[in-house]
Design an enzyme around this catalytic site. Structure first.
Site, mmCIF file in Angstrom:
data_model
loop_
_atom_site.group_PDB
_atom_site.id
_atom_site.type_symbol
_atom_site.label_atom_id
_atom_site.label_comp_id
_atom_site.label_asym_id
_atom_site.label_seq_id
_atom_site.Cartn_x
_atom_site.Cartn_y
_atom_site.Cartn_z
ATOM 1 N N HIS A 129 65.519 46.137 48.778
ATOM 2 C CA HIS A 129 65.089 46.690 49.812
ATOM 3 C C HIS A 129 66.119 47.512 50.688
ATOM 4 O O HIS A 129 67.232 47.198 50.695
ATOM 5 C CB HIS A 129 64.286 45.389 50.900
ATOM 6 C CG HIS A 129 63.704 46.119 51.977
ATOM 7 N ND1 HIS A 129 64.160 47.073 53.021
ATOM 8 C CD2 HIS A 129 62.105 46.481 52.224
ATOM 9 C CE1 HIS A 129 63.040 47.408 53.907
ATOM 10 N NE2 HIS A 129 62.077 47.021 53.118
ATOM 11 N N GLU A 131 66.646 48.412 53.613
ATOM 12 C CA GLU A 131 67.291 47.887 54.906
ATOM 13 C C GLU A 131 68.297 46.581 54.485
ATOM 14 O O GLU A 131 69.430 46.774 54.994
ATOM 15 C CB GLU A 131 66.388 47.053 55.765
ATOM 16 C CG GLU A 131 66.752 46.693 57.025
ATOM 17 C CD GLU A 131 65.798 45.924 58.027
ATOM 18 O OE1 GLU A 131 66.382 44.936 58.504
ATOM 19 O OE2 GLU A 131 64.584 45.969 57.826
ATOM 20 N N SER A 227 56.010 48.648 51.496
ATOM 21 C CA SER A 227 56.245 48.238 53.079
ATOM 22 C C SER A 227 56.221 46.713 53.183
ATOM 23 O O SER A 227 55.332 46.052 53.014
ATOM 24 C CB SER A 227 55.021 48.930 54.071
ATOM 25 O OG SER A 227 54.890 48.277 55.008
ATOM 26 N N SER A 228 57.520 46.267 53.221
ATOM 27 C CA SER A 228 57.598 44.599 53.338
ATOM 28 C C SER A 228 56.735 44.436 54.548
ATOM 29 O O SER A 228 55.995 43.201 54.176
ATOM 30 C CB SER A 228 59.285 44.565 53.849
ATOM 31 O OG SER A 228 59.533 43.263 53.667
ATOM 32 N N ASN A 229 56.702 44.720 55.702
ATOM 33 C CA ASN A 229 56.027 44.011 56.749
ATOM 34 C C ASN A 229 54.629 44.117 56.427
ATOM 35 O O ASN A 229 53.874 43.269 56.893
ATOM 36 C CB ASN A 229 56.456 44.671 58.190
ATOM 37 C CG ASN A 229 55.595 45.948 58.324
ATOM 38 O OD1 ASN A 229 54.337 46.159 58.772
ATOM 39 N ND2 ASN A 229 56.236 46.907 57.948
ATOM 40 N N SER A 272 54.382 50.803 59.934
ATOM 41 C CA SER A 272 54.498 52.152 59.390
ATOM 42 C C SER A 272 53.328 53.032 59.081
ATOM 43 O O SER A 272 53.200 54.190 58.615
ATOM 44 C CB SER A 272 55.371 52.327 58.384
ATOM 45 O OG SER A 272 54.852 51.384 57.242
#
Length: 325
Positions: A129, A131, A227-229, A272
């Site tokens: 990822h 981040e 999108s991880s979240n 996002s």
């Protein structure tokens, strides 16, 4: 197909967080100030619709800094970059606008500080990822990635009394705590970050889903697969009692077969995701027998982040030039 008695539970908060809002506006303002093209390293935020919209306005998305022409304007995404990327940009005389979310910057600063004090840093996050790569780049010789509870057995540290955990900001709160608990079994002296690394918006969106999931036959999460979240919201919904849960970028991706035997649909969106995509999904559901929408509120969000300082400086300089004419 159900009749007009189906209902929708709509999670609140959902969608854009303060960091995403700031990053998207940063690209829009850069285009206003500098004109097209403005280059963006990686996806500014992990959402197909947002990226496509900004591309139409003149943003050019690249994977690496070396793809940006020398001297051009480049925006760094909300996920953050490592010091090496800043150095590469300086070598190419790029005009940089750093749209890293301030909550990610906080984790970067924690990594710098603990590395300076010679701690082993255990970064809980997902391998590959953006981040994670940016945070590990702050202290590469001191940081190990722990990709979930199953990775705990692989961790090796120099001194069990000088070890601290940090985390990617967009993880599942529950899974992260499960990983921390296992790390503490191995390293009782494990220190925690001075404040929670998982961002407020990630936690709030997960909490709203937890509150409604048990009532839902189906939960639809609007968001992109990278999108991880957003991916975590699907997992949280299933863990909290939803019978089924799916991730979709657009309403058109919903399979009508998912609605068979469904009386309650939960709807939320990742941090996002612009609200227009949720509105389109609600319209789609309304046309298929789910006209009643009830909001499930988990928290009030009022946080707003200031725009990157590079934009403010440039805007002030332009204002001075205009007044001098």
């Amino acid at each position: 197909m159900p009749g007009a008695h189906g209902r929708v539970l709509l999670a609140d908060p959902r969608g854009y967080c303060a960091g995403v809002d700031r990053a998207v506006i940063a690209v829009e303002k850069a285009l206003e100030i500098h004109g097209a093209p403005v280059y963006v390293r990686k996806q500014i935020v992990h959402n197909k619709h947002v990226v496509a919209t900004l591309e139409r306005r003149g943003a050019v998305f690249v994977e690496e800094t070396e793809e940006v022409p020398e001297g051009a304007v480049v925006v760094f995404s909300a996920h953050g970059v490592s010091p090496v990327v800043h150095e590469q940009a300086a070598q190419r005389s790029l005009r940089t606008i750093d749209a890293t979310c301030p909550l990610v910057t906080k984790v970067h600063k924690e990594a710098q500080r603990f590395a300076k004090d010679d701690y082993d840093i255990l970064l809980i996050g997902h391998r590959g990822h953006e981040e994670v790569e940016g945070t590990m780049g702050e202290a590469p010789t001191h940081t190990q990635l722990v990709d979930g509870p199953d990775d705990v057995a692989n961790v090796q540290v120099r001194d069990p009394e000088k070890v601290v955990w940090l985390s990617q900001t967009t993880l599942s709160v529950d899974e992260t705590l499960a990983t921390v608990d296992q790390l503490k079994v191995r390293f009782p002296g494990l220190q925690s970050p001075p404040s929670d690394d998982i961002c407020y918006a990630t936690q709030n969106r997960q909490q709203a889903v937890k509150q409604m999931a048990a009532e839902c036959d189906l939960v639809l999460v609007v968001g992109s697969t990278n999108s991880s979240n957003s991916v975590r919201l699907v997992e949280v919904a299933l863990e909290a009692g939803a019978r089924a849960a799916h991730l979709v970028d657009y309403a058109a991706e919903v399979d009508e077969a998912w609605l068979e035997g469904v009386s309650t649909v939960g709807v939320t969106s990742g941090a996002s995701v612009p609200e227009v995509l949720v509105s389109e999904l609600l319209d789609w559901l309304g046309q298929r027998g789910y006209p009643d929408v009830e909001t499930v509120k988990a928290a009030e969000e009022r946080l707003v982040f200031a725009l990157p300082h590079e934009l403010k400086q440039r805007r002030e300089a332009l204002a001075v030039d205009a007044s001098a004419e």
